[in-house]
Write an enzyme that holds these catalytic residues in place. Structure first.
Site, short mmCIF file in Angstrom:
data_model
loop_
_atom_site.label_atom_id
_atom_site.label_comp_id
_atom_site.label_asym_id
_atom_site.label_seq_id
_atom_site.Cartn_x
_atom_site.Cartn_y
_atom_site.Cartn_z
N ASP A 125 0.86 -1.19 0.00
CA ASP A 125 0.00 0.00 0.00
C ASP A 125 0.89 1.23 0.00
OD1 ASP A 125 -2.43 -1.46 0.17
OD2 ASP A 125 -2.25 -1.61 2.34
N ASP A 143 -7.09 -1.58 -4.39
CA ASP A 143 -8.13 -1.24 -3.42
C ASP A 143 -9.08 -0.19 -4.00
OD1 ASP A 143 -6.82 -2.93 -1.61
OD2 ASP A 143 -5.73 -1.27 -0.68
#
Length: 166
Positions: A125, A143
């Protein structure tokens, strides 16, 4: 006389493949350009930072502190969801973009994160957004694709209008 089968929405798999490619490209960039636990790199001060983190859990680091079983659980879950989405696409008419595009985004995002789990046992991330002074949990392109696809699917289902019966 038999009816000819109608073309299905599997042709929308190009969008899923594009999302997987873009997700993996941006994660590669983050891994080569950013250092974990380093000070965030402001892109738009007070709104957007690049911040490299890793997540062994699910959204919002759910189950991240577990003993490692969650890796295979989330891989199996994502593969199961991906198969379901593929079947759904195969049963969706090709021209029904309000269903096909969101499904393809969700599929691409799910598989983008599966790739990370399979080769690194964690998801990369790097996008940090602030809502006011509150930092939203760090996320990635996969995401985003899942979230945008899910919201679009809901919105189009609720407000997409009635399909004609002809």
């Amino acid at each position: 006389m038999t009816a000819r089968p109608q073309p299905n929405a599997l042709s929308w798999l190009w969008l899923a493949a594009a999302m997987i490619g873009f997700d993996q490209l941006t994660k590669w960039w983050a891994l080569t350009a950013l250092q974990p636990a380093e000070t965030p790199h402001p892109v738009i001060p007070g709104l957007l930072n690049w911040t490299l983190t890793f997540n062994t859990g699910a959204a919002f680091s759910f189950l991240a502190d577990s003993a490692g079983w969650q890796r295979w659980f989330f891989v199996a879950l994502a593969v199961g969801v991906s198969v379901t989405l593929g079947v759904w696409l195969s049963r969706t008419p090709r021209g029904d973009w309000r269903t096909a595009a969101p499904l393809a985004l969700i599929l691409g995002g799910a598989l983008g994160n599966v790739i990370d789990r399979l080769h690194a046992a964690k998801v990369t991330d790097f996008i940090q957004v602030f809502i006011g002074s509150y930092p939203f949990p760090v996320f990635n392109v996969a995401d985003s694709a899942i979230s945008v696809g899910a919201v679009a699917l809901i919105v189009f289902s609720l407000f997409g209008g009635q399909k004609s019966a002809t």
